[in-house]
Design an enzyme around this catalytic site. Sequence first.
Site, short mmCIF file in Angstrom:
data_model
loop_
_atom_site.label_atom_id
_atom_site.label_comp_id
_atom_site.label_asym_id
_atom_site.label_seq_id
_atom_site.Cartn_x
_atom_site.Cartn_y
_atom_site.Cartn_z
N THR A 72 0.91 -1.04 -0.07
CA THR A 72 -0.02 -0.49 0.27
C THR A 72 0.88 0.92 0.32
O THR A 72 1.83 1.41 0.30
CB THR A 72 -0.72 -0.30 1.08
OG1 THR A 72 -1.57 -0.91 1.24
CG2 THR A 72 -1.54 1.02 1.88
N GLY A 96 -5.66 -4.16 7.54
CA GLY A 96 -6.55 -2.90 7.08
C GLY A 96 -7.39 -3.04 8.62
O GLY A 96 -8.72 -2.15 9.41
N THR A 136 -0.38 1.82 6.92
CA THR A 136 0.08 0.40 6.14
C THR A 136 -0.50 -0.77 7.21
O THR A 136 0.16 -0.60 7.77
CB THR A 136 0.52 0.87 4.94
OG1 THR A 136 1.14 -0.64 4.90
CG2 THR A 136 1.81 1.17 5.50
N ARG A 171 -14.89 -7.39 0.05
CA ARG A 171 -13.81 -6.33 0.92
C ARG A 171 -13.37 -4.49 0.82
O ARG A 171 -12.72 -5.01 0.37
CB ARG A 171 -13.17 -7.89 1.47
CG ARG A 171 -12.15 -6.74 2.54
CD ARG A 171 -10.67 -6.36 1.93
NE ARG A 171 -9.78 -6.43 2.89
CZ ARG A 171 -9.21 -5.15 3.53
NH1 ARG A 171 -8.48 -5.18 2.58
NH2 ARG A 171 -8.47 -5.50 3.88
N VAL A 172 -13.52 -4.27 1.31
CA VAL A 172 -12.87 -2.90 1.87
C VAL A 172 -12.09 -2.54 2.94
O VAL A 172 -12.54 -2.82 4.15
CB VAL A 172 -13.94 -1.28 1.94
CG1 VAL A 172 -13.06 -0.78 1.94
CG2 VAL A 172 -14.73 -1.74 0.68
N GLY A 173 -10.63 -2.17 3.15
CA GLY A 173 -9.53 -2.45 4.15
C GLY A 173 -10.00 -0.63 4.91
O GLY A 173 -10.75 -0.23 4.07
N ASP A 174 -8.68 -0.03 5.67
CA ASP A 174 -8.94 0.92 5.97
C ASP A 174 -8.30 2.34 4.96
O ASP A 174 -8.82 2.95 5.35
CB ASP A 174 -7.75 1.19 7.27
CG ASP A 174 -6.82 0.15 6.34
OD1 ASP A 174 -6.59 -0.50 5.75
OD2 ASP A 174 -4.87 1.32 7.14
N1 ASP Z 1 -4.46 -1.60 4.82
C1 ASP Z 1 -4.10 -1.83 3.33
C2 ASP Z 1 -5.80 -2.73 3.30
O1 ASP Z 1 -5.72 -3.76 4.33
C3 ASP Z 1 -2.73 -3.08 2.95
C4 ASP Z 1 -1.74 -2.22 3.36
O2 ASP Z 1 -1.81 -1.41 4.02
O3 ASP Z 1 -1.20 -2.97 2.77
O4 ASP Z 1 -6.06 -2.19 2.43
#
Ligand code: ASP
Length: 329
Positions: free
Chosen positions: A190, A243, A240, A218-221
């Site tokens: 990320t 998430g 990063t 799915r959606v992360g942070d």
């Molecule tokens: N935080 C990101 C997610 O969970 C992944 C990452 O930071 O590599 O989508």
Amino acid sequence: MATRRYAVRDGVLVALDAPLLVVHGGAGVERADLSAEDEAAARKALEAALRAGHAALRAGQPSTEAVAAAIAVLEDAPQFNAGRGAVFTHDGRNELDASIMDGASGRAGAIAGVHRVKNPIRLARTVMERSKHVMMVGAGAEAFAAEQGVELVDPAYFRTEKRWQQLQQRLKEEASGQARLERPHDYFGTVGALALDGQGRLAAGTSTGGMTDKRYGRVGDSPIIGAGTWADARCAVSGTGWGEFYIRAAAAHEICARVRLAGAPLARAAEAVINRDIPRAGGDGGAIALGADGSLAFPFNTEGMYRGWIGADGVPHVAVFRDEALPLP
Ligand code: ASP
């Protein structure tokens, strides 16, 4: 470094000898997984991103443009899990998320689950600048991109062989019942950027392909304001890591809230949230943090995190692994 000039604005100590720009290219990077060529290419891309953001700041552009310019360089580089080079979903697609926040005005823009937007950070900025909304997802976000003239590409543009093989490996493990229950270490890459411009205005942005093998939309942070990205008058953060844990902790906002409400030094607040609270809850990862006073922090609890910064002199500083010293301003 030249003597700092400061001003106090609305009770906030602001460094006026900016520009200052900070980037990350993701936590979770491991030596064993990284060839010498990939490492060299990633370092070069980080330096190019720092230079692009710095050039925007030197040209008098606002911190939001510097953040978008730096992130766009990393999205175009196939070494990172954002834009070209993003990881694959369970059904073999690249699904992209991004967000940006302007610390001076409190405005923000975010997009999630897009498949055709060449530079997701540019679309997030367009949502912030040219719509009355904060977040758009999927087909609607792509329709808005088309309307606004944000560049769209064929979904095949995002495909890289390395990420495809990571998905195949993961699917094989799943099929044989060997899939690790803990977080697979193939989410990293990320990207994020923070900037402090010559007028003391902060901005933060983050862009990602999420996690390999993600399903069900799915959606992360990363596209969630307050979780993966936050900027206010005194503090900016881009995260990063795993998430789900960053969302539950409202990690980026939590760091800045501790700075604003408890008067905690930026580095201590960032360290406490990233290296204490998130691991205690079972997650891992890292973040970059930048204060209006010019303070920087790079906390992470994985073997490495692509990271760097550039100051008024225009010399980029980059590091990847934990044992590498990164000189601070
Ligand atoms: N935080 C990101 C997610 O969970 C992944 C990452 O930071 O590599 O989508």
